[in-house]
Design a protein around this motif. Structure first.
Motif, PDB file in Angstrom:
ATOM      1  N   ASP A  42      41.326  59.643  13.730  1.00 56.74           N
ATOM      2  CA  ASP A  42      41.258  60.806  12.833  1.00 56.74           C
ATOM      3  C   ASP A  42      39.837  61.313  12.621  1.00 56.74           C
ATOM      4  O   ASP A  42      39.614  62.239  11.844  1.00 56.74           O
ATOM      5  CB  ASP A  42      41.923  60.487  11.495  1.00 56.74           C
ATOM      6  CG  ASP A  42      41.172  59.428  10.690  1.00 56.74           C
ATOM      7  OD1 ASP A  42      40.130  58.917  11.159  1.00 56.74           O
ATOM      8  OD2 ASP A  42      41.641  59.091   9.583  1.00 56.74           O
ATOM      9  N   THR A  75      44.223  65.214  15.400  1.00 55.38           N
ATOM     10  CA  THR A  75      44.586  65.890  14.157  1.00 55.38           C
ATOM     11  C   THR A  75      46.107  65.921  14.037  1.00 55.38           C
ATOM     12  O   THR A  75      46.819  65.571  14.992  1.00 55.38           O
ATOM     13  CB  THR A  75      44.043  67.326  14.158  1.00 55.38           C
ATOM     14  OG1 THR A  75      44.826  68.129  15.069  1.00 55.38           O
ATOM     15  CG2 THR A  75      42.582  67.367  14.589  1.00 55.38           C
ATOM     16  N   PRO A  76      46.664  66.358  12.905  1.00 55.99           N
ATOM     17  CA  PRO A  76      48.118  66.494  12.807  1.00 55.99           C
ATOM     18  C   PRO A  76      48.716  67.437  13.848  1.00 55.99           C
ATOM     19  O   PRO A  76      49.904  67.326  14.185  1.00 55.99           O
ATOM     20  CB  PRO A  76      48.315  67.039  11.387  1.00 55.99           C
ATOM     21  CG  PRO A  76      47.130  66.522  10.623  1.00 55.99           C
ATOM     22  CD  PRO A  76      46.001  66.552  11.597  1.00 55.99           C
TER      23      PRO A  76
END
Length: 440
Positions: free
Chosen positions: A165, A298-299
């Motif tokens: 992340d 990332t998401p």
């Protein structure tokens, strides 16, 4: 917003023998060093099971190389650098990739007195694991012999070890970073190392990483590396600098690119050889090479920052994005640059920013600075921090949320060389630690 920074510490951890328990060598990065016992002849060597003998000698104030291949000895001496003006205290031998070097310790610093690319005299395949396994050290006319894996003459290409992340990978109060450990020559004498940066600003060596390539046999010291912790595995993205030639005429477009490795081992300690695959990266137009990878998940998927060169050396930062590392599309390119690298992704608040380093070969308005881009690679600001020589990467360490009052830091490097004139440009540089001077 990022704070401004000032220099708080400098480090230059010059070490010929990094670990003394490295035989048999797993990669072509070894060293032998010893104290000179007196005025007689001193000799250090690495001997192979095939009869190869890679030796260095100091005799009557002259340093030389002695390479035995197929029963024939090749004496090699540098007319310009071989004479030792100041009586040395130690003698050193290094094998870094294809290069054998002799060094002497003079006035507290190692000086390269001779170097040979073993390929030029029909030497062994130094990257062959079977040949490496047969190497053993030897010495005569010396005391206090140390032999093992090669360390470094300088550090550059600093990258934080991170979680997928983008957050720093912390071990207690320490953050870890990868670096290029410079050898006594050009980029093909260097390799990747892993270090710890303590809260006090001190640093400590922890690991060396070496690589196998999908298209060439053997073990390589590729570098400019990002080490990423992704759940229970490590991802290692690196640049294939280990056989990049110093001579411009020998540079082949497409040979310099990014590879990716995966491992469940603890890569933050010891020495490791990692199998890799190519990481295909899109470019904005024709490209002769890509390097300096930086990965974040990332998401919405992966972001990958890197550098592409239109020619050697005319290069600029890029950003790609995709649902997986095998499905990346170009997001942006700062193609107005021609000497900008060290592409680094940083989360600032809720936004992703791309940091880089504008070298002094850029257009006048874009020199000697750390630009900050959005994810379309549109410049939106700069980092207010000292800009050392060369092209220092802006490796920013955010405050530890679990440590009250912890502050921002920036870790980078400069172009200061060591090892004398023969070792040259590739030995840069000092590791520079900065601290914030104003609130973010």
């Amino acid at each position: 917003m990022l704070p401004s920074f000032e220099i708080a510490a400098r480090h230059r951890p010059v070490t010929l023998v990094a670990t003394s328990d490295a035989f048999p060598l797993r990669a072509p990065f070894g060293a032998v060093e010893a104290t000179l016992a007196g005025a007689g002849t001193a000799e250090l060597a690495l001997e192979g099971a095939d009869g190869t003998r890679l030796a260095v000698r100091l005799e009557d104030g002259r340093a030389s190389l002695l390479v035995r291949l197929g029963g024939v000895e090749h004496p090699l001496r540098s007319r310009r650098y071989g004479r030792v003006a100041t009586p040395p205290t130690r003698l050193g031998l290094t094998l870094t990739g294809d290069h054998l070097a002799v060094l002497t310790l003079e006035d507290g610093g190692w000086v390269a007195r001779g170097r040979i690319d073993l390929r030029e005299i029909g030497g062994p395949d130094t990257r062959d694991p079977a040949w490496l396994a047969g190497l053993r050290p030897d010495a005569s006319g010396v005391d206090d012999v140390r032999a093992g894996s090669f360390g470094q003459l300088g550090l550059r290409d600093i990258r934080l070890v991170s979680h997928a992340d983008g957050s720093p990978y912390r071990v207690g109060r320490e953050v870890l970073f990868t670096a290029t450990s410079a050898g006594p020559g050009f980029f093909d004498t260097a390799h990747t190392s892993v270090w710890a940066l303590r809260a006090t600003g001190d640093i400590e060596w922890r690991a060396d990483l070496f690589f196998e390539r999908p298209d060439h046999p053997g073990v390589y010291g590729d570098h400019a590396t990002h080490l990423v912790r992704d759940a229970e595995r490590w991802l290692v993205a690196t640049s294939t600098w280990s056989d990049f030639p110093a001579r411009k005429a020998d540079r082949v477009p497409g040979a310099l690119r990014v590879t990716l490795a995966e491992s469940a081992d603890d890569l933050t300690r010891g020495q490791h050889v990692l199998a890799t695959r190519h990481l295909d990266l899109p470019t904005a137009g024709p490209s002769v090479g890509t390097w300096d990878p930086h990965l974040v998940r990332t998401p919405d998927g992966w972001l990958v920052g890197y550098v592409s060169a239109r020619r050697f050396f005319d290069f600029h930062p890029l950003l790609a994005a995709g649902p997986s590392l095998d499905r990346l599309a170009l997001r942006g390119a700062a193609s107005d640059r021609r000497a900008t690298e060290g592409t680094t992704l940083l989360r600032v608040g809720e936004d992703w920013r791309v940091l880089a380093s504008d070298g002094r070969d850029n257009p006048r308005a874009l020199r000697g600075r750390y630009p900050v881009f959005d994810t379309s690679l549109t410049e939106i600001g700069t980092v207010a921090a000292p800009y050392p020589t060369n092209i220092p990467w802006p490796t920013v360490v955010p405050p530890d949320p679990d440590v009250p009052g912890d502050e921002w830091r920036l870790v980078t490097f400069d172009g200061r060389r060591s090892g004398g004139r023969l070792a040259g440009y590739g030995t840069h540089g000092d590791l520079i630690v900065m601290r914030q001077t104003a609130p973010a």
